[in-house]
Design an enzyme around this catalytic site. Sequence first.
Site, short mmCIF file in Angstrom:
data_model
loop_
_atom_site.label_atom_id
_atom_site.label_comp_id
_atom_site.label_asym_id
_atom_site.label_seq_id
_atom_site.Cartn_x
_atom_site.Cartn_y
_atom_site.Cartn_z
N GLY A 10 14.80 14.87 -18.54
CA GLY A 10 15.71 14.30 -17.46
C GLY A 10 16.02 13.21 -17.52
N VAL A 12 14.15 10.73 -16.47
CA VAL A 12 13.16 10.02 -16.60
C VAL A 12 12.60 10.22 -18.10
CG1 VAL A 12 10.68 9.57 -16.11
CG2 VAL A 12 12.47 9.61 -14.25
N VAL A 86 8.78 16.70 -14.82
CA VAL A 86 9.74 17.62 -14.34
C VAL A 86 9.87 17.60 -12.86
CG1 VAL A 86 8.51 19.39 -15.95
CG2 VAL A 86 7.50 19.16 -13.62
N LEU A 159 11.68 2.95 -13.31
CA LEU A 159 13.07 2.62 -13.61
C LEU A 159 14.16 2.90 -12.68
CD1 LEU A 159 15.02 5.39 -14.61
CD2 LEU A 159 13.52 5.27 -16.40
N ALA A 219 5.83 1.99 -3.38
CA ALA A 219 6.89 1.05 -3.76
C ALA A 219 8.28 1.85 -3.33
CB ALA A 219 6.86 1.00 -5.34
N CYS A 272 15.29 10.11 -5.31
CA CYS A 272 13.80 9.83 -4.99
C CYS A 272 13.70 9.23 -3.39
CB CYS A 272 13.35 8.95 -6.09
SG CYS A 272 13.15 9.89 -7.57
N PHE A 273 14.54 8.24 -3.22
CA PHE A 273 13.98 7.72 -1.84
C PHE A 273 13.65 8.50 -0.80
CE2 PHE A 273 16.02 3.13 -2.80
CZ PHE A 273 14.79 2.88 -3.70
N PHE A 334 25.71 7.77 -6.58
CA PHE A 334 25.16 7.23 -5.58
C PHE A 334 24.88 5.73 -5.73
CE2 PHE A 334 20.41 5.95 -7.01
CZ PHE A 334 20.72 6.66 -8.18
N1 LIG Z 1 15.56 9.84 -11.58
C1 LIG Z 1 14.90 8.78 -11.46
O1 LIG Z 1 15.56 7.79 -11.55
C2 LIG Z 1 13.25 8.47 -11.37
C3 LIG Z 1 12.56 9.84 -11.22
N2 LIG Z 1 11.28 9.88 -10.93
C4 LIG Z 1 10.45 11.29 -10.91
O2 LIG Z 1 10.60 11.82 -12.28
C5 LIG Z 1 10.62 12.87 -12.05
C6 LIG Z 1 11.75 13.76 -12.54
O3 LIG Z 1 12.90 13.03 -12.42
P1 LIG Z 1 14.29 13.16 -13.14
O4 LIG Z 1 13.89 12.94 -14.52
O5 LIG Z 1 15.33 12.52 -12.36
O6 LIG Z 1 14.51 14.89 -12.78
P2 LIG Z 1 15.47 15.81 -13.93
O7 LIG Z 1 15.80 16.82 -13.08
O8 LIG Z 1 16.60 14.84 -14.36
O9 LIG Z 1 14.47 16.33 -15.00
C7 LIG Z 1 13.62 17.32 -14.82
C8 LIG Z 1 13.49 17.99 -15.96
O10 LIG Z 1 12.37 18.89 -15.99
C9 LIG Z 1 12.77 20.40 -16.44
N3 LIG Z 1 11.77 21.15 -16.15
C10 LIG Z 1 11.41 21.62 -14.97
N4 LIG Z 1 10.56 22.51 -15.25
C11 LIG Z 1 10.09 22.55 -16.56
C12 LIG Z 1 9.11 23.22 -17.00
N5 LIG Z 1 8.09 23.94 -16.62
N6 LIG Z 1 9.11 23.08 -18.62
C13 LIG Z 1 9.94 22.32 -19.07
N7 LIG Z 1 10.92 21.69 -18.33
C14 LIG Z 1 10.98 21.79 -17.13
C15 LIG Z 1 14.10 20.63 -15.83
O11 LIG Z 1 14.86 21.18 -16.67
C16 LIG Z 1 14.66 19.03 -15.83
O12 LIG Z 1 15.61 19.02 -17.17
C17 LIG Z 1 10.57 13.53 -10.59
O13 LIG Z 1 9.26 13.61 -9.80
C18 LIG Z 1 11.14 12.14 -10.05
O14 LIG Z 1 10.61 11.87 -8.74
C19 LIG Z 1 10.65 8.68 -11.27
C20 LIG Z 1 11.25 7.60 -11.23
C21 LIG Z 1 12.81 7.46 -11.48
O1 LIG Z 2 11.59 6.65 -8.05
C1 LIG Z 2 12.67 6.68 -8.48
O2 LIG Z 2 13.73 7.56 -8.72
C2 LIG Z 2 13.55 5.01 -8.68
O3 LIG Z 2 14.21 4.86 -7.44
C3 LIG Z 2 14.77 3.69 -7.30
O4 LIG Z 2 15.77 3.58 -8.32
P1 LIG Z 2 17.36 4.34 -8.05
O5 LIG Z 2 17.31 5.28 -7.10
O6 LIG Z 2 17.67 4.78 -9.59
O7 LIG Z 2 18.40 3.37 -7.67
P2 LIG Z 2 18.01 1.82 -6.79
O8 LIG Z 2 18.81 0.85 -7.35
O9 LIG Z 2 16.86 1.57 -6.19
O10 LIG Z 2 19.27 2.42 -5.51
C4 LIG Z 2 18.90 3.33 -4.72
C5 LIG Z 2 19.99 3.57 -3.60
O11 LIG Z 2 19.94 2.28 -2.62
C6 LIG Z 2 21.13 1.75 -2.54
N1 LIG Z 2 21.10 0.14 -2.26
C7 LIG Z 2 20.05 -0.47 -3.10
C8 LIG Z 2 20.02 -2.01 -3.00
C9 LIG Z 2 20.43 -2.44 -1.92
O12 LIG Z 2 20.27 -3.67 -1.82
N2 LIG Z 2 21.13 -1.60 -1.19
C10 LIG Z 2 21.66 -0.49 -1.37
O13 LIG Z 2 22.17 0.10 -0.31
C11 LIG Z 2 21.88 1.96 -3.96
O14 LIG Z 2 23.23 1.69 -3.93
C12 LIG Z 2 21.40 3.41 -4.24
O15 LIG Z 2 22.17 4.31 -3.34
C13 LIG Z 2 13.78 2.57 -7.40
O16 LIG Z 2 14.66 1.26 -7.34
C14 LIG Z 2 12.89 2.77 -8.97
O17 LIG Z 2 12.10 1.73 -8.80
C15 LIG Z 2 12.45 4.11 -8.68
O18 LIG Z 2 11.83 4.21 -10.02
#
Ligand SMILES: NC(=O)C1=CN([C@@H]2O[C@H](COP(=O)(O)OP(=O)(O)OC[C@H]3O[C@@H](n4cnc5c(N)ncnc54)[C@H](O)[C@@H]3O)[C@@H](O)[C@H]2O)C=CC1
Ligand SMILES: O=C(O)[C@H]1O[C@H](OP(=O)(O)OP(=O)(O)OC[C@H]2O[C@@H](n3ccc(=O)[nH]c3=O)[C@H](O)[C@@H]2O)[C@H](O)[C@@H](O)[C@@H]1O
Length: 480
Positions: A10, A12, A86, A159, A219, A272-273, A334
């Site tokens: 996904g 991440v 996942v 990230l 964080a 996530c937030f 978003f």
């Molecule tokens: N999106 C972001 O910016 C961030 C997300 N995270 C965390 O990382 C995790 C993943 O987030 P995303 O990558 O955004 O989600 P995502 O939904 O984009 O990706 C997750 C993937 O895992 C796959 N999956 C689920 N169960 C599975 C299994 N049993 N075997 C194989 N594949 C499987 C799904 O099909 C999907 O493609 C979450 O816990 C999220 O909170 C952390 C930091 C940043």
């Molecule tokens: O765990 C996660 O998923 C990630 O969540 C956020 O990253 P992200 O959600 O991708 O994007 P941000 O830049 O944090 O923005 C989040 C939301 O806040 C809003 N935002 C951000 C900053 C600001 O000053 N004001 C504001 O309204 C953005 O527009 C957006 O809707 C964190 O910044 C990452 O460090 C973290 O890894």
Amino acid sequence: MVKICCIGAGYVGGPTMAVIALKCPSVEVAVVDISVPRITAWNSDQLPIYEPGLDDVVKKCRGKNLFFSTDVEKHVAEADIVFVSVNTPTKTRGLGAGKAADLTYWESAARMIADVSKSNKIVVEKSTVPVKTAEAIEKILTHNSKGISFQILSNPEFLAEGTAIEDLFKPDRVLIGGRETPEGQKAIKALKDVYAQWVPEDRIITTNLWSAELSKLAANAFLAQRISSVNAMSALCEATGANVSQVAYAVGTDTRIGPKFLNASVGFGGSCFQKDILNLVYICECNGLPEVAEYWKQVIKINDYQKSRFVNRVVASMFNTVSGKKVAILGFAFKKDTGDTRETPAIDVCKGLLGDKGRLSIYDPQVTEDQIQRDLSMNKFDWDHPLHLQPMSPTTVKQVSVVWDAYEATKDAHAVCILTEWDEFKTLDYQRIYDNMQKPAFIFDGRNIVNLDKLREIGFIVYSIGKPLDAWLKDMPAVA
Ligand SMILES: NC(=O)C1=CN([C@@H]2O[C@H](COP(=O)(O)OP(=O)(O)OC[C@H]3O[C@@H](n4cnc5c(N)ncnc54)[C@H](O)[C@@H]3O)[C@@H](O)[C@H]2O)C=CC1
Ligand SMILES: O=C(O)[C@H]1O[C@H](OP(=O)(O)OP(=O)(O)OC[C@H]2O[C@@H](n3ccc(=O)[nH]c3=O)[C@H](O)[C@@H]2O)[C@H](O)[C@@H](O)[C@@H]1O
């Protein structure tokens, strides 16, 4: 050759593993997923996610030391280090519904790892999980281990979308938590050696497992809290004539506070937030800390307040109704530079306007019509499941049209709502837009990107979050 496998391709898993492959040519990286369309897209020229710089990284490594596959079991069995990235959605039913993290996907991944493993492995929590999850995962792995040794590490990802590649190339820090045993320390070192190929050693923080797990939730909670704090101030600015940008600047120049993450907005979105704070709230409640839970809950409440305050401002300004009126929505993602719509404030704003019978014409440079229709008809939290498990949306919302141009969206509209801060919205020909709109023509800027004075000169009635109000708006107070 060290072999890494990441379960979950996904937002991440994909970018993180692509960067590891790029920076560590001697490591073989396989990214696996149960979703066939996702893996097909990763193997094509049209990657499944839009992220600046990602195409380049993938092109450089794919087929060399970076592979995308649906053969989950094979790659897990062969790996030395297994990352699990996942989904960890908010539970929608049962114990903790609406707050607790749903660890279904994590648990099934852990059971599969235990089933197919024939050699010792380091299992890395990359997903954001509740503190103490590693203990549960350890139990699943060791109960089924057939004598194989597993070391669990917590390596949360920080990230942000839109800047993922930049963030991965130059992270503020990499956090690795592990057991405080010799085996645990050895596992930490093995993962540290991977990151040390490009991340300076002093940016690699090592802690115990629980600190690493909790630091990720903390964080995100701190970041979201800053936005809710400045958004709360924005309401007070509107009531008093202060300007939220000036206040944020004045506050942020204090080096103890710092200038980042103080942009007032229509509300924070993203996958996530909200999910992570709800999870934190639930953990606090389960640990008998209702006051702490209540404190963090307020961050979400202010975010919800900000979104409904925006809708009310739009409706109240337009003679208390948008019924039958065309409202142009500029931006649905978003934030800018992503096509991701998970928990975007645009969903709540659009639903609010539809609730008042508005007709919406939506334009976003990266979001498809199909995605927008799904988002507007899906239930809360249903989006955060693997694609093939999400409910299909049989209905389309009729009062919504999705167009591929800002000028088309705004033609004959009564109002424009800017909901994502895409750069292209700053340089639109607003005179042309004004000329083609119904009068009075309103602009509601939920991202504070337009030049208020210029737009007012053209003739628009303009609302911008936390900025001194037009006389028109002052006479029509919006109550959230
Ligand atoms: N999106 C972001 O910016 C961030 C997300 N995270 C965390 O990382 C995790 C993943 O987030 P995303 O990558 O955004 O989600 P995502 O939904 O984009 O990706 C997750 C993937 O895992 C796959 N999956 C689920 N169960 C599975 C299994 N049993 N075997 C194989 N594949 C499987 C799904 O099909 C999907 O493609 C979450 O816990 C999220 O909170 C952390 C930091 C940043
Ligand atoms: O765990 C996660 O998923 C990630 O969540 C956020 O990253 P992200 O959600 O991708 O994007 P941000 O830049 O944090 O923005 C989040 C939301 O806040 C809003 N935002 C951000 C900053 C600001 O000053 N004001 C504001 O309204 C953005 O527009 C957006 O809707 C964190 O910044 C990452 O460090 C973290 O890894």
